[in-house]
Scaffold this active site. Structure first.
Site: not given
Ligand code: NAD
Ligand code: UGA
Length: 463
Positions: A162, A221, A277
């Site tokens: 994602e 990713k 992340c």
């Molecule tokens: P999160 O902690 O918000 O959510 C994960 C959820 O999974 C939690 O609510 C937890 O209770 C649940 N969980 C864990 N083990 C479980 C199990 N065995 N059965 C059922 N539920 C279970 O995490 P997130 O931010 O949604 O991130 C999830 C993944 O997506 C990570 O690998 C992260 O790197 C990736 N990712 C996150 C973002 C982002 O913006 N947060 C963007 C892209 C990718």
């Molecule tokens: C980031 C990536 O942008 C997503 O594409 C990815 O899916 C995600 O991580 C993930 O894998 O979790 P996110 O962490 O939600 O998304 O937010 P960003 O907008 O990337 O910002 C990350 C951090 O960098 C923030 O603290 C932001 O304030 C900072 N940032 C961003 C800067 O300081 N300067 C910039 O120009 C941009």
């Protein structure tokens, strides 16, 4: 193959919004998002859409339309697995805090638990989709677990990382730059890939749906996040040079960003990147490189993290230095606690690290963030073991109004780029502060001329 029933394990920042949008776009597919965290599921089911567990602009409208129609949130993981023909794994993959790879590798225990649970419960063939961000070659481990159940159920593993960013999750999902799907290069693998392509192509143009082998998808990713974070660390490195030379980092960013080969996005100098992340994924990339003996590759990427640590510390140090080398017993307001605007997520937020530094210097901190609760601020500081109390005196106070948070303080630090900060009556804030009144803009968002005219001493990152 037409998918009729989807289960998503993990109702967090990714699972919740991603499945809500798929459900909205595909009303004929039943989607159940499950989680072991019962209070999180209860919040997703809350009648009051302000009580959803995560704040994302536009999310409540999507939930209002799809929830109860074809979108469901539940704690019954087994039932959802059994009924689904496609299962997304969206659980957290944090940095390991113990054992081999501690502080660097991804902790895959939640992923493995999901795989084991699917293996135990499934009685019909399933497509298992890695939605979580995973080290390259994780699909092998998942496949090993699933293929050794002793029953004849067939599994196909896809990687579909994602790319949404928090704060813009719904827009990113509606209108992604690309959707990446990695699958096995066999007839069954290609069929599984096509089943997922068919779902996304309901609203994503075909040319934006990229299919690759599983390993390219997994590695892309981590690489995408590493490149994005690298841009922030690069401009932040230049911000320090700007402060020494009289160059203005905003002007430099604009000048270089107009080169189409560089591009203008993601060049905002800041107090440092946060979020759940970037750091985790780069550390993971560094660890993977090290395990293959690629030490120069590891060192190259590690520098992105080191620069980020330096930027946070440099900002905190500048506050102390400017306030006559001591902040002991001085009140400092923090405007913003979330790691970026338009989210209530505080994971790895720079604010936490800056607060920790200043608390060690015995400062008193008054926090205001439009979406973060007081309880979350204290949990974050507890996690770092920051001193929040000395002899029963509370060193950190969280306010529900920025005006209150800024009352009587010696300085204001901007930690998040919330737009509302620009709409404040800064004249009024100035009147109620200690003098001289300082503003340290860690996000370069306030109007320097306006603040200086009022009487503030204003300094920003890289200017
Ligand atoms: P999160 O902690 O918000 O959510 C994960 C959820 O999974 C939690 O609510 C937890 O209770 C649940 N969980 C864990 N083990 C479980 C199990 N065995 N059965 C059922 N539920 C279970 O995490 P997130 O931010 O949604 O991130 C999830 C993944 O997506 C990570 O690998 C992260 O790197 C990736 N990712 C996150 C973002 C982002 O913006 N947060 C963007 C892209 C990718
Ligand atoms: C980031 C990536 O942008 C997503 O594409 C990815 O899916 C995600 O991580 C993930 O894998 O979790 P996110 O962490 O939600 O998304 O937010 P960003 O907008 O990337 O910002 C990350 C951090 O960098 C923030 O603290 C932001 O304030 C900072 N940032 C961003 C800067 O300081 N300067 C910039 O120009 C941009």
């Amino acid at each position: 193959m037409k998918i009729q029933n989807i289960c998503c394990i993990g109702a967090g920042y990714v699972g919740g919004p991603t499945m809500s949008v798929i459900a909205q776009k595909c009303p004929d597919i039943k989607i159940t998002v499950v989680d072991v965290n019962a209070s999180r599921i209860a919040a997703w089911n809350s009648d009051d859409l302000n009580q959803l567990p995560i704040y994302e602009p536009g999310l409540s409208e999507v939930i209002r339309e799809a929830r109860g129609r074809n979108l469901f949130f539940s704690t019954d993981v087994d039932l959802a697995i059994e009924q689904a023909d496609m299962i997304f794994i969206s659980v957290n993959t944090p940095t390991k805090t113990y054992g081999l790879g501690k502080g660097m590798a991804s902790d895959l225990k939640y992923i493995e638990l999901c795989a084991r649970q699917i293996a135990r419960v499934a009685t019909t063939d399933k497509i298992v989709v890695e939605k979580s961000t995973l080290p390259v070659r994780t699909a092998t481990a998942i496949k090993n677990i699933l293929d050794n159940t002793g029953n004849p159920v067939q599994f196909q593993i896809l990687s579909n990382p994602e790319f949404l960013a928090e704060g813009t999750a719904v827009m990113d999902l509606f209108n992604p730059d690309r959707v990446l799907i990695g699958g096995e290069e066999t007839a069954k693998g290609l069929e599984a890939v096509q089943a997922l392509v068919d779902i996304y192509s309901r609203w994503v143009p075909k040319e934006k749906i990229l299919t690759t082998n599983v390993w390219s998808s997994e590695l892309s990713k981590l690489t995408a996040n590493a490149f994005l974070a690298q841009r922030v660390s690069s401009i932040n490195a230049i911000s320090e040079l700007c402060e020494q030379t009289g160059a203005n980092v905003t002007e430099v960013a604009k000048a270089i960003g107009m080169d189409s080969r560089i591009g203008s996005e993601f060049l905002k100098a800041s107090v440092g990147f946060g979020g759940s992340c970037f750091q985790k994924d780069i550390l993971n990339l560094v660890y993977i490189a090290k395990t293959y003996g690629l030490h120069q590759v590891a060192d190259y990427w590690e520098q992105v993290i080191l620069m980020n640590n330096h930027q946070r510390e440099r900002f905190a140090h500048r506050i102390v230095k400017t306030l006559y080398n001591t902040v002991s017993d001085k009140k400092i307001a923090f405007l913003g606690w979330a790691f970026k605007k338009d989210t209530n997520d505080t994971r790895e937020s720079a604010a936490i690290y800056v607060a920790d530094y200043l608390l060690n210097e015995q400062a008193l901190i008054q926090v205001y963030d439009p979406k973060v609760t007081a309880q979350q601020v204290y949990t974050d500081l507890n996690y770092l073991n920051s001193r929040t109390e000395v002899e029963n005196e509370v060193l950190v106070k969280v306010h529900t109004s920025a005006y209150q948070a800024c009352e009587d303080v010696h300085a204001i630090a901007i930690l998040t780029e919330w737009e509302e900060f620009n709409t404040y009556d800064w004249e009024l804030i100035y009147q109620k502060m200690q003098k001289p009144a300082f503003v340290f803009d860690g996000r370069n968002v306030l109007n320097k001329e306006l603040l200086e005219k009022i009487g503030f001493t204003y300094s920003a990152i890289g200017r």
